[in-house]
Design a protein around this motif. Structure first.
Motif, PDB file in Angstrom:
ATOM      1  N   ALA A   1      37.529  33.245   1.130  1.00 28.67           N
ATOM      2  CA  ALA A   1      37.583  33.743  -0.251  1.00 28.67           C
ATOM      3  C   ALA A   1      37.847  32.599  -1.231  1.00 28.67           C
ATOM      4  O   ALA A   1      37.251  32.543  -2.306  1.00 28.67           O
ATOM      5  CB  ALA A   1      38.654  34.821  -0.390  1.00 28.67           C
ATOM      6  N   LEU A   2      38.720  31.670  -0.851  1.00 28.38           N
ATOM      7  CA  LEU A   2      39.003  30.518  -1.704  1.00 28.38           C
ATOM      8  C   LEU A   2      37.761  29.637  -1.852  1.00 28.38           C
ATOM      9  O   LEU A   2      37.474  29.142  -2.942  1.00 28.38           O
ATOM     10  CB  LEU A   2      40.176  29.722  -1.146  1.00 28.38           C
ATOM     11  N   ASP A   3      37.014  29.468  -0.776  1.00 35.44           N
ATOM     12  CA  ASP A   3      35.755  28.712  -0.850  1.00 35.44           C
ATOM     13  C   ASP A   3      34.767  29.403  -1.792  1.00 35.44           C
ATOM     14  O   ASP A   3      34.087  28.749  -2.582  1.00 35.44           O
ATOM     15  CB  ASP A   3      35.119  28.564   0.532  1.00 35.44           C
ATOM     16  N   GLU A   4      34.711  30.733  -1.711  1.00 32.33           N
ATOM     17  CA  GLU A   4      33.803  31.489  -2.585  1.00 32.33           C
ATOM     18  C   GLU A   4      34.219  31.348  -4.052  1.00 32.33           C
ATOM     19  O   GLU A   4      33.385  31.129  -4.922  1.00 32.33           O
ATOM     20  CB  GLU A   4      33.801  32.958  -2.161  1.00 32.33           C
ATOM     21  N   LEU A   5      35.514  31.442  -4.315  1.00 29.75           N
ATOM     22  CA  LEU A   5      36.011  31.280  -5.678  1.00 29.75           C
ATOM     23  C   LEU A   5      35.770  29.858  -6.180  1.00 29.75           C
ATOM     24  O   LEU A   5      35.337  29.662  -7.321  1.00 29.75           O
ATOM     25  CB  LEU A   5      37.506  31.621  -5.749  1.00 29.75           C
TER      26      LEU A   5
ATOM     27  N   SER B   1      42.454  39.314   0.350  1.00 33.19           N
ATOM     28  CA  SER B   1      41.416  38.963   1.315  1.00 33.19           C
ATOM     29  C   SER B   1      41.981  38.764   2.715  1.00 33.19           C
ATOM     30  O   SER B   1      43.025  38.139   2.894  1.00 33.19           O
ATOM     31  CB  SER B   1      40.706  37.680   0.868  1.00 33.19           C
ATOM     32  N   GLY B   2      41.253  39.273   3.698  1.00 29.82           N
ATOM     33  CA  GLY B   2      41.638  39.054   5.086  1.00 29.82           C
ATOM     34  C   GLY B   2      41.346  37.633   5.529  1.00 29.82           C
ATOM     35  O   GLY B   2      42.010  37.090   6.411  1.00 29.82           O
ATOM     36  N   ASP B   3      40.366  37.008   4.915  1.00 29.84           N
ATOM     37  CA  ASP B   3      40.007  35.625   5.237  1.00 29.84           C
ATOM     38  C   ASP B   3      40.186  34.801   3.965  1.00 29.84           C
ATOM     39  O   ASP B   3      39.252  34.553   3.226  1.00 29.84           O
ATOM     40  CB  ASP B   3      38.561  35.554   5.736  1.00 29.84           C
TER      41      ASP B   3
END
Length: 154
Positions: free
Chosen positions: A141-145, A135-137
């Motif tokens: 991405a961690l928040d989404e996971l 992921s570039g961000d």
């Protein structure tokens, strides 16, 4: 003879290939460079009754069930051909049968009430790492996971 008494404990295991036992009956080549022995595994080399959830349950004298799919992630599945379904565990957890995981039909809540675990063990997320790492961000991405993991355990 009367049927055996039910086990005093019930455990549900939720996970990916490690929980499903992927490759646990296949050849082991610990000295091989890279992932060659892993990449040449066949689904026929998988036996959930010989995987770690079965071993743990046996040691605890517990009845168990396993909800696991090789290549599946909580939010993102393994890339390429690493997973045979497009659905993630967050989407597929309530499916009636594994073979129907891509179908929209979900299990009736009464089916879930027939077998209630005392504890649920969740060991999944390794397949999500591929997308998270690329992921570039990474923070987004961690928040989404994290949100997907919270949704799974609710």
């Amino acid at each position: 003879a009367p049927p055996p008494a039910p086990a005093p404990r019930r455990i549900e295991f939720v996970g990916d290939s490690e929980t499903a036992g992927f490759g646990n009956l296949g050849p082991s080549e610990p000295g091989s460079p890279g992932f060659w022995s892993f990449l040449t595994m066949d689904p026929a080399d998988e036996d959930a009754t010989e995987a770690w959830p079965a071993v743990v349950s046996g040691a605890l004298g517990a009845e168990f069930t396993t909800v696991a799919w090789s290549g599946m992630g909580v939010r993102w599945n393994a890339p390429g051909h690493g997973c045979t379904t497009r659905r993630t565990m967050l989407e597929a957890y309530g499916a009636l049968l594994g073979a129907e995981v891509d179908a929209p039909r979900q299990a009736d809540p009464e089916d879930w009430a027939r077998w209630v675990p005392d504890i649920v063990v969740v060991y999944i997320g390794g397949n999500d790492w591929y997308t998270l790492a690329a992921s570039g961000d990474r923070e987004a991405a961690l928040d989404e996971l994290s949100g997907a993991c919270a949704g799974l355990v609710r």
